[in-house]
Write an enzyme that holds these catalytic residues in place. Structure first.
Site, PDB file in Angstrom:
ATOM      1  N   LYS A 263       0.827  -1.212   0.000  1.00 53.12           N
ATOM      2  CA  LYS A 263       0.000   0.000   0.000  1.00 53.12           C
ATOM      3  C   LYS A 263       0.858   1.258   0.000  1.00 53.12           C
ATOM      4  O   LYS A 263       0.457   2.284  -0.510  1.00 53.12           O
ATOM      5  CB  LYS A 263      -0.894   0.020   1.247  1.00 53.12           C
ATOM      6  CG  LYS A 263      -1.990  -1.011   1.190  1.00 53.12           C
ATOM      7  CD  LYS A 263      -3.108  -0.698   2.171  1.00 53.12           C
ATOM      8  CE  LYS A 263      -4.197  -1.740   2.013  1.00 53.12           C
ATOM      9  NZ  LYS A 263      -5.400  -1.472   2.761  1.00 53.12           N
ATOM     10  N   ARG A 264       2.032   1.165   0.589  1.00 54.61           N
ATOM     11  CA  ARG A 264       2.889   2.352   0.676  1.00 54.61           C
ATOM     12  C   ARG A 264       3.671   2.622  -0.609  1.00 54.61           C
ATOM     13  O   ARG A 264       4.201   3.694  -0.805  1.00 54.61           O
ATOM     14  CB  ARG A 264       3.855   2.212   1.862  1.00 54.61           C
ATOM     15  CG  ARG A 264       3.192   2.410   3.202  1.00 54.61           C
ATOM     16  CD  ARG A 264       4.136   2.048   4.320  1.00 54.61           C
ATOM     17  NE  ARG A 264       4.708   0.721   4.116  1.00 54.61           N
ATOM     18  CZ  ARG A 264       4.110  -0.421   4.445  1.00 54.61           C
ATOM     19  NH1 ARG A 264       2.924  -0.395   4.988  1.00 54.61           N
ATOM     20  NH2 ARG A 264       4.689  -1.587   4.228  1.00 54.61           N
TER      21      ARG A 264
END
Ligand code: GLU
Length: 527
Positions: A263-264
């Protein structure tokens, strides 16, 4: 396929749906539709600590944007509901009790401190603490305690969990559509927690009970759930239920091909990892979304379909209908699929060409208006009103039809609607400067005279069509033996401000006789 196909996408509402989750949903959707089956959305929200406000709505919005509406879900309902596990809470305890009664599960009273002590103690010795057959009789549970001792603890309201009793010395034969047969030695499995004393089931119990009650025929999910498959198989067996078929989809890897796309990564690598923009309700941090970044859902879907699947042919362009027809779980790969942000741009460019110009015009109109307003206000600031020439002032007659025609001329070179303005501003507003390098190349001593001639040809072209303009100007160039570049370069520069843009005659036709003449005369006066 004889069994009725019922598949579920079962996300936990812990935040925005990651692109990998969208791929899982897509493969479920394609499989369901291919087999005239049912596509179900089940919200797995048993972990209230991780619940994030707005995440469920985000998931629904994302599925709808991609064109994958659900057949059954918390909002569509259906006879297998409710579809949120938090609303099914009352169901799970009886199933945990059944497993205890049949000897497949047991109460465990070990405190968090005790377990932590064992974990650390093992770590210090370079080992991993596993709660299972080899040590469970030395720990505090209904297998090591007598029935009376267990009852006393339960009656006193002591905290407990219910654990699955994983068997010793057995070999499990698991099947996965994508990975084939998998053998697992039960001795390496731990006795997973199924139920907690707060009255909530864990993922494993709730997931199996719901898949059974919802008559799920195929479980299609990410590879990260493969390690849970052995437990899930055992749970089906312990309940005496038929096991659904399983397909664990390959991981989605970072663009480098190394490691799982997280997600990052979006923020770090500069591309969205979410389908829609997401504003974190706690921090107000905004994460980019493909939709807001200007991608078409068709591009997103086509791109995601190829993350782990391919039809086995050269064909890459598939709309949703074609994907449904071509999709086959047997053609899904085992190995991780590299996420290539340039590839989705390529798809977007393709689907841009397929969009109708009228639809694109609706998206572009606000951008045109905004840019023209900015130009108008800048012009007002920098030049006193009586100095504004008409060609510096923005056109105010931009109707949707005009915009649509402009798009038809430029979209071949656009990937996003946001590229349109750079490719087409000269259709809406006259250039107020001329590219320096191009000017040196295009504006020569005889340019002034040439442009004066062009003006007179344009002025005398009665039937103002692209064809007539072309015939008249090109005819004149040929008859005078001037050389095309000597005419076309300064002409283009006068109209566009740079040596760019679509066909000059298309531009002349679009902006009209008066505006064309004005722009050329402006250059004549500068020379
Ligand atoms: N709730 C799980 C998730 O968040 C579902 C896994 C499954 O499909 O079994 O991915």
């Amino acid at each position: 396929m004889t069994k009725k196909v019922r598949v579920r996408f079962a996300p936990s509402p812990t935040g925005p749906l990651h692109i990998g989750g969208v791929r899982t949903a897509l493969f479920n959707y394609l499989f369901a539709k291919k087999h005239n089956g049912t596509f179900i959305l089940r919200i797995e929200d048993t972990d209230q600590n991780r619940y994030v406000e707005g995440a469920e709505q985000y998931i629904i919005d994302a599925l709808n944007w991609c064109g994958m509406p659900t057949d059954e879900s918390p909002v569509d309902t259906g006879k297998y509901g409710p579809y949120r596990q938090s609303e099914r809470k009352h169901l799970y305890k009886q199933y945990a009790n059944k497993l205890i009664a049949s000897g497949n599960a047991y109460y465990a009273f070990d405190t968090a401190e005790t377990l932590d002590f064992h974990r650390k103690d093992h770590e210090a010795k370079g080992k991993t603490f596993i709660y299972n057959w080899h040590n469970r009789l030395k720990l505090s549970n209904s297998l090591s305690l007598s029935a009376e001792e267990t009852q006393v603890k339960l009656d006193a309201g002591e905290d407990y969990v219910i654990r699955f009793k994983s068997p010793q010395d057995e070999t499990l034969h698991l099947k996965d559509i994508i990975r084939g047969d998998i053998k697992i030695d039960t001795n390496i499995l731990d006795d997973k927690v199924l139920f907690k004393s707060d009255g909530m089931p864990t993922y494993h119990l709730a997931n199996i009970v719901d898949d059974h009650l919802m008559e799920i025929s195929h479980v299609i999910r990410g590879e990260e759930w493969l390690p849970s498959l052995a437990l899930h198989y055992q749970l089906y067996k312990a309940f005496g239920w038929e096991t659904p078929e399983f397909a664990h989809l390959p991981l989605i890897l970072k663009p480098t091909g190394k490691g799982k796309l997280s997600k990052r990564d979006g923020d770090k690598l500069g591309f969205p990892v979410f389908p829609l923009q997401w504003t974190d309700p706690k921090t107000n941090d905004v994460s980019r979304g493909y939709k807001e970044d200007g991608y078409f859902p068709e591009a997103m879907v086509n791109f995601l379909a190829f993350l782990g699947w391919n039809p086995g042919t050269e064909q890459e362009i598939f709309n949703l209908e074609e994907l449904i027809a071509a999709f086959d779980l047997n053609k899904v790969n085992k190995s991780g699929a590299r996420f290539d942000p340039d590839k989705i741009k390529w798809f977007n460019h393709h689907y841009m060409q397929e969009q109708s110009n009228d639809v694109l015009a609706e998206l572009f109109k606000p951008i045109v208006d905004e840019n023209l307003n900015v130009i108008a206000s800048k012009t007002k600031q920098s030049v006193s009103n009586d100095e504004i020439t008409t060609s510096q002032a923005p056109r105010n007659d931009v109707d949707a039809n005009y915009i649509s025609m402009v798009i038809g001329l430029i979209k071949e070179r656009a990937t996003f609607v946001s590229n349109f303005w750079d490719l087409s501003h000269f259709f809406f507003t006259a250039p107020n400067s001329y590219d320096e390098k191009a000017s040196k190349k295009a504006f020569k001593e005889d340019t002034k005279g040439i442009l004066e001639e062009v003006v007179s040809i344009i002025n005398t072209t009665e039937d103002f069509t692209v064809e007539n303009l072309q015939t008249n100007i090109k005819g004149w160039i040929t008859s005078k033996e001037i050389g095309f570049g000597k005419v076309m370069m300064p002409l283009r520069l006068a109209l566009v401000g740079a040596l760019q843009g679509p066909d000059v005659f298309d531009i002349i036709f679009m902006i009209g006789k008066a505006e064309t003449v004005k722009r050329i005369e402006k250059v004549i006066n500068l020379l």
